[in-house]
Enzyme design. Structure first.
Site, PDB file in Angstrom:
ATOM      1  N   HIS A   1      46.213 -18.105   1.675  1.00  0.00           N
ATOM      2  CA  HIS A   1      47.422 -17.908   0.880  1.00  0.00           C
ATOM      3  C   HIS A   1      47.824 -19.155   0.091  1.00  0.00           C
ATOM      4  CE1 HIS A   1      49.542 -19.694   4.441  1.00  0.00           C
ATOM      5  NE2 HIS A   1      50.398 -20.109   3.528  1.00  0.00           N
TER       6      HIS A   1
ATOM      7  N   SER B   1      51.196 -25.502   5.328  1.00  0.00           N
ATOM      8  CA  SER B   1      50.131 -24.501   5.357  1.00  0.00           C
ATOM      9  C   SER B   1      48.785 -25.126   5.024  1.00  0.00           C
ATOM     10  CB  SER B   1      50.414 -23.391   4.334  1.00  0.00           C
ATOM     11  OG  SER B   1      51.431 -22.558   4.750  1.00  0.00           O
TER      12      SER B   1
ATOM     13  N   ASP C   1      43.142 -15.498   6.903  1.00  0.00           N
ATOM     14  CA  ASP C   1      43.945 -16.450   6.121  1.00  0.00           C
ATOM     15  C   ASP C   1      43.283 -17.817   6.055  1.00  0.00           C
ATOM     16  OD1 ASP C   1      46.058 -17.189   4.480  1.00  0.00           O
ATOM     17  OD2 ASP C   1      47.212 -18.008   6.149  1.00  0.00           O
TER      18      ASP C   1
END
Length: 515
Positions: A124, A256, A154
């Site tokens: 993402h 992230s 992911d």
């Protein structure tokens, strides 16, 4: 004296010859897996207990140079944002990935795996990006290209054109223990490299984020079968793998793709999500185990995509409620609700009604336990499943995993549901945390994590953070439950009940809404 000089000279020549010979025969990095390359690179480095000392100075210093800042930009016409600024759709707040207009720019983190520029991050973080720029620890800015990405885990692998980069040593996430000290390293809130400390608070945690985007509508008949048997309809099934390491180390938007390391300075996870009602760290962070990432990343470098193996069963995880509904005594393990034709499971002899108790000797308590272990394997690999039969017998089955192309099974085409859908509701959902359910005295529920302007939830002024307890009179615990319950409405109307800032509420709306 002369003799000593000759001995020293001979030793020098022998050492040089050995090194030269190794260099001639040394395999190229591309011929090795990431794990094998790490074993060669760190062969002379002694390892200490992963519990380490309370002093994290050495671990932080060894890892920080190899954690990079990733900046992405997007075209204004993109309809689906993959912005990592909300840290993979902050669990209970802070924007949401389903924004109607993509951001012009966003940022995240990454971890350098090889000196020649392979970097792991989250899917993402880079998904749908028009431009990816990496800021290295020496403040250089370099462009990156995507080698491979996988929404089911992911994970993404990107590459920069650089040499002699610092790298992080990979650890073994299977050895991670609850209560163990860990550090999160990344670039939160667009700050420079930041290190935070906490402990591992849980393992094999599934939070339902990855599956949310893969759900499709199902018919009322399929929903009734799901309620009766626990069999998930094909259209609602997901290939996502969620088996996160949960930590209370402070993780915020921008972390992230960053590193979760143990006190020995070894990479044990890739930070991916947070649980927060504010969008900032007030709860828990979730990281993808590095042992799962190793296989995915090797596939990216070899094939550009993931070569995933499948057992070939659908199942539901057993707990007290599911066991009562399915009329079985066991409250742990995976109840097989269906076997895919021509799959490895069918060939091995696994049947509907079996309960999977172990995989390769490891006890299975919930779906993440099985999914992560299978996610590390490839088509053609063999796995031993220990199964409890309805007769009470326990048997071992050796299953050969098959890939998408090997299964050669067409999924049934589902009739388009005529009722409302989550898309028409204009809302996204996540499982309600235990403390929130306890607060309101309910056993089930989901939290509204996002509301789209101009759609149903916005029209009824249902804000983010609202607890939804039932849809059409049916208790719900996940976004999948919401999707499955919506088509079961009767008399042309659907109803949603919950608890908001002003207390309990129920509202009804036409089943065939257009907006």
């Amino acid at each position: 004296m002369k003799r000593i000089g000759l001995i020293v000279l001979a030793a020098f020549i022998g050492g040089a010859a050995a090194i030269g010979g190794y260099k001639l025969l040394e395999p190229k990095n591309s011929d090795l897996s990431f794990a094998d390359e790490q074993n060669v690179r760190f062969a002379s480095n002694p390892k200490i207990s992963s519990a380490g000392a309370v002093d994290f100075v050495e671990a932080a210093a060894s890892v920080s140079p190899a954690v990079v800042h990733i900046r992405t930009s997007y075209s204004g016409g993109s309809q689906k944002s993959a912005s990592p600024t909300d840290l993979f759709e902050d669990f209970f707040g802070g924007g949401g990935r389903r924004s109607q207009r993509a951001p012009r720019a966003a940022s995240g983190s990454g971890v350098i795996l090889t000196p020649d520029g392979y970097i792991v991050t989250n899917n993402h973080v880079v998904d749908n990006a028009d431009k990816i720029e990496v800021v290295l620890s020496d403040r250089r800015k370099v462009s990156a290209t995507v080698i491979g990405k996988d929404p089911n885990t992911d994970l993404a692998l990107i590459k920069v054109d650089a040499t002699n980069l610092p790298v992080v040593r990979m650890g073994n996430s299977d050895n991670v223990q609850i209560g163990e000290w860990v550090l999160a390293v990344g670039f939160p809130l667009d700050l420079q490299t930041t290190v935070t400390a906490g402990i591992v608070s849980a393992k094999a945690r599934s939070i339902g984020i990855l599956a949310r985007d893969q759900q499709q509508e199902v018919t009322p008949e399929e929903y009734e079968e799901y309620q009766r048997t626990g069999k998930v309809p094909a259209g609602a099934a997901s290939n996502s793998i969620e088996s996160y390491i949960q930590t209370d180390a402070a993780i915020n938007p921008g972390n992230s793709g960053g590193a979760l390391i143990n006190a020995n300075g070894e990479l044990i996870g890739i930070n991916a999500a947070i649980a927060s009602q504010t969008g900032m760290n007030v709860g828990y962070g979730f990281a993808i185990p590095v042992n799962l990432a190793k296989k995915i990343l090797d596939d990216f470098r070899k094939y550009g995509a993931v070569k995933r193996g499948y057992v070939g069963v659908t199942f539901t995880a057993l707990d007290a409620d599911n066991s009562e509904r399915l009329k079985v005594k066991d409250i742990s393990g995976l109840y097989v609700t269906g076997v895919v034709p021509k799959s490895g499971a069918e060939a091995a002899g696994i049947q509907q009604g079996d309960i999977i108790k172990k995989v390769d000797g490891a006890i299975i308590y919930d779906s993440p336990d099985l999914q992560e272990k299978i996610g590390r394997l490839s088509p053609g690999d063999k796995v031993q499943l220990t199964v409890l039969r309805a007769s009470g017998d326990t048997r071992n089955f050796n299953v050969t995993l098959k890939g998408d192309d090997m299964l050669n099974v067409s999924k049934p085409v589902l009739a388009k549901a005529t009722g409302a859908s989550i898309d028409k509701l204009g809302a996204s959902f996540a499982p309600a945390p235990a403390q929130l359910k306890t607060k309101y005295g309910v056993k089930t529920g989901v939290v509204v994590t996002g509301v789209q302007p101009g759609k149903l939830f916005d029209y009824y002024e249902i804000p983010k953070g609202t607890l939804i307890t039932s849809v059409n009179g049916k208790p719900i615990s996940t976004a999948k439950d919401v999707e499955l319950a919506l088509p079961s409405s009767k008399n042309g109307t659907a109803s949603i009940s919950g608890i908001g800032p002003e207390g309990k509420f129920t509202f009804t709306f036409p089943k065939n809404i257009d907006n």
